[in-house]
Design an enzyme around this catalytic site. Structure first.
Site, mmCIF file in Angstrom:
data_model
loop_
_atom_site.group_PDB
_atom_site.id
_atom_site.type_symbol
_atom_site.label_atom_id
_atom_site.label_comp_id
_atom_site.label_asym_id
_atom_site.label_seq_id
_atom_site.Cartn_x
_atom_site.Cartn_y
_atom_site.Cartn_z
ATOM 1 C CG PHE A 227 -1.874 1.226 1.181
ATOM 2 C CD1 PHE A 227 -3.140 1.082 0.622
ATOM 3 C CD2 PHE A 227 -1.485 2.477 1.643
ATOM 4 C CE1 PHE A 227 -4.011 2.172 0.546
ATOM 5 C CE2 PHE A 227 -2.355 3.571 1.571
ATOM 6 C CZ PHE A 227 -3.613 3.412 1.015
ATOM 7 C CE LYS A 364 -0.585 5.684 7.774
ATOM 8 N NZ LYS A 364 -1.987 5.638 8.189
#
Lengths: 506, 506
Positions: A227, A364
């Site tokens: 991903f 993130k």
């Protein structure tokens, strides 16, 4: 222990109680914590709740009202839980109904040092932050006088070994895509004969109609079940689930097998080594032969969305050798693995590479995004080739600097390595007791970046919420743990108590 | 007027003076402003400087030091000017050397209500902002209880007519790309027979290897000289300059001619109408015949990066009819034109459409980004199809709300229409006096969204800086004006004085 757990006064707070005016506000203490004295451990954030508290079904009535209102204007079908962040603290997420959950999902692995962390609060109130918020610069054209200092004391202070430059971005997808663009420009420049060779007229006219040679048929190789994001270029390298990709045009770029390791690792040493060798051979074959020439290979240190798939340092060392030998770049996507959760600041620090990756992307837990590089040839040969209006957000870069400060102050990377070892060891014990419920336990020595498979994963996650624990899944059947870096032994004990209860009931 | 300008005490401050300890700090007043009494006009921000001040060559010695430091870690070749934002105010941008410039470029058209605007300062210090900064949610999974309210009182308060939903994003590129994704999913769903028809096994397996039918060969049609962003999907619709596109793989998507209008418009009425008709016919031909079926057409109300290319409301009305008739979506990219600068909140408000665009994208002056839509079918049929970790940034959405408040409080959209009319009229006079220097003046009735061509554009922009004015260019030869919404007549006069000086010297 089971009966002890059931008898625990605290545990009542983990069960669902009927909705309505909530009166229960007693404190939770893990039996396991009492047993091994980690209840005496001080929280990094002293005002943290002592445990979860579940007072309504989730979502409760107030949450449902908010969700109904939100749904009128914003798609809520992927909503997991409505939160009240003003009332969340440390490892605990709160909701409008008064529920307080231990959060080991942490906004899809993106909260580093706890909700309402006081050090971040201070940074958010600083004059520099406020100026960055209200005077947002176009960083490529009009950087502020303190942008170099913000970078050097923040983002670049934790730059991976061997990399000393950064291109700042907004989130994981565009961090990866700008890295891919850097790779394509670098590769074409080599083919063209260096930075001083001008573009041909044919290149300039063909690229305006999206055709080669100006818009070349080149590719980025990624791995099966990887991903890397959801915009058009990054999605073309994402191979996790059809739902992410269906109906969206994609580039004809290649995918390579990612090692499918068998667990426990120590019982499958030769088999796994053979599997990794097979994948490396496939990688080199694709790089040499794919009809759209490969400019770079992108890889996650641990495939995260795809189900927490690991490979050994030897595999990544091999990948570094192969990419170097074939003159393609190695891009390490540390969007989910970076910033401490694996017990190293960067997960690829576990590989002990002598020759560092060409590019490392981050987002993130950094709360900002971009890509690191070291080779000056990865700056495109002309200005405005790698450019956009904002090129990131200084406000978020300032926050990352405060996060780094907190990580250093509390020694959170080493801490996470240690608490991860404890957590892994305890889940391993549970896995021996309930082998069906904790399959393929993985992440040993990788901090708290731990996962296992459960045949009824979705039910497991749902029921965990009713026990006061917010956990995420990944891939088809993985329960993935993504606690914050301030997750401690006493939090682990609460989680483990919950796991034991879930093992018996799901 | 020329000699009056030269005699003006104030104007001395606009010339370059030798670097070194700057002692000059007298105030600037435009002669033009004195002549027409707009000097008596109160600034929206009372503490704003009364005029530009240039005390060193730009970049001055301190800026050069900062640039050298920054260049070690961050590409500075597209750097225009180093700024000190703490010392910038209102329409004026400052640098570390003490230079203060009237800023009519405004961070590439992205500062709406002035540097250090007090209302934004207040919003930045609010508890809600601070919580949003330090507790960044994954909005699709864990929205905050106040997210609906933040949207309704902010982003959606100014939603274009007929559109009442939003998908939030990070910047212009991903706002456009997620809009494209919505278009592809909508179009394929129609072909499939509705939202309840399941994906086929073949679709699911083929998309994992980036092949059709799961990853279809569909397209987005854009216009020649358009700019829609620089990530892989958005870049495939960008057609402004080769340097933006070279060496980056692109999708085989079609481009259509954009009207090439002749100026002054009133002297070329029939010719321009014929040109627009030709482009509309070409658009319909492409939509009907392109080998990769068109799911949507994306268009800017005024092509901004591409050189400020305008078309008439009739052209856009025609485009709406054609897209509706052919069952493809019309995506209006208001990233640069939106939020007031054209004298309407959204530039497409000038078109008086009865049938609104399907999707409108926004960013820049909104300081946040995303796309608006109204048709519920544009919510994909399943969750997690349009999704990413952060899905925007509530902190930036809160800032947009404060910007909207300031626009309403000061009536800045109507104000911008008026000051734009004044500015256009005065430049038109200059254009009659110096026709070679102000060619193809455009933007009449479009607020301050004004541009003209100058054969020595780059020199014009550079010299403007030495006169205390920061201006941007676009396309091959356009000088584009992008003042903030708090740009007033007395600022216009300073700009016009500068233009007159430039007309004589460049």
């Amino acid at each position: 222990m089971a009966s002890a757990l059931r008898a625990s006064r605290g545990l009542r707070s983990m069960g669902r109680v009927a909705a309505g005016p909530a009166r229960c506000s007693f404190k939770y203490t893990s039996v396991r914590a009492l047993a091994n004295s980690s209840s005496a451990e001080a929280s990094f954030l002293p005002d943290e709740p002592v445990g979860p508290k579940v007072v309504t079904p989730i979502p409760g009535p107030k949450s449902q009202e908010h969700i109904a209102e939100l749904n009128k204007v914003f798609d809520t079908r992927s909503l997991n839980m409505l939160a009240n962040y003003q009332k969340s603290y440390g490892n605990y997420i709160s909701d409008p109904d008064g529920n307080v959950l231990l959060d080991v999902y942490a906004q899809i692995a993106s909260i580093p040092v706890g909700y309402n962390n006081p050090a971040l609060l201070e940074a958010a109130k600083s004059d520099q932050m406020i100026s960055s918020l209200i005077n947002r610069p176009a960083l490529g054209n009009f950087p502020s006088h303190d942008w170099a200092s913000i970078l050097e004391t923040g983002i670049l202070r934790v730059a991976p070994k061997g990399l000393n430059q950064v291109f700042t971005a907004m989130a994981g997808s565009d961090a990866n895509e700008t890295a891919y663009k850097a790779a394509f420009m670098w590769k074409k420049q080599q083919e063209r004969g260096g930075p001083d060779v001008e573009f041909t007229e044919q290149e300039m006219t063909s690229t305006m109609v999206n055709q080669k040679p100006g818009s070349p048929d080149m590719s980025i190789m990624s791995f099966k079940t990887a991903f890397h994001g959801r915009l058009f270029g990054s999605l073309s390298t994402t191979r996790s689930k059809p739902i992410h990709k269906l109906d969206i045009p994609a580039f004809d770029w290649p995918q390579c097998s990612f090692p499918n390791l068998k667990y426990p690792l120590e019982e499958h040493v030769e088999e796994n080594a053979a599997e990794e060798k097979r994948c490396l051979e496939e990688a080199e074959h694709i790089i040499k032969n794919y009809h759209n020439p490969v400019a770079a290979v992108v890889v996650e240190p641990i495939q995260s969305e795809g189900g927490d798939n690991h490979a050994s340092p030897a595999f990544f060392q091999g990948l570094r050798e192969i990419t170097r030998r074939n003159n393609v770049l190695l891009i390490v996507d540390e969007v989910q693995t970076g910033v401490g959760a694996t017990g190293k600041f960067w997960a690829h620090d576990h590989w002990n590479l002598q020759d560092p990756p060409d590019i490392v992307t981050f987002s993130k837990k950094a709360q900002t995004a971009g890509y690191y590089f070291g080779n000056p040839e990865l700056r495109p040969n002309k200005p405005y080739r790698q450019f956009n209006t904002w090129m990131g957000d200084p406000a978020r870069a300032i926050l990352f600097r405060a996060i780094i400060g907190e990580i250093e102050r509390l020694n959170l990377v080493e801490h996470t390595a240690n608490v991860g070892d404890y957590l892994y060891g305890e889940i391993d014990k549970l896995a021996r007791q309930y082998p069906e419920k904790f399959q393929n336990l993985r992440g040993k020595g990788q901090g708290t970046f731990i996962a296992f498979d459960n045949p009824k994963r979705d039910e497991f996650l749902l029921k965990a919420k009713s026990l006061g624990i917010n956990i995420g899944g990944s891939g088809a059947s993985a329960v993935r743990l993504r606690p914050m870096l301030i997750f401690q032994k006493h939090h682990a004990d609460i989680l483990l108590d919950g796991f034991e209860k879930l093992a018996k009931s799901v």
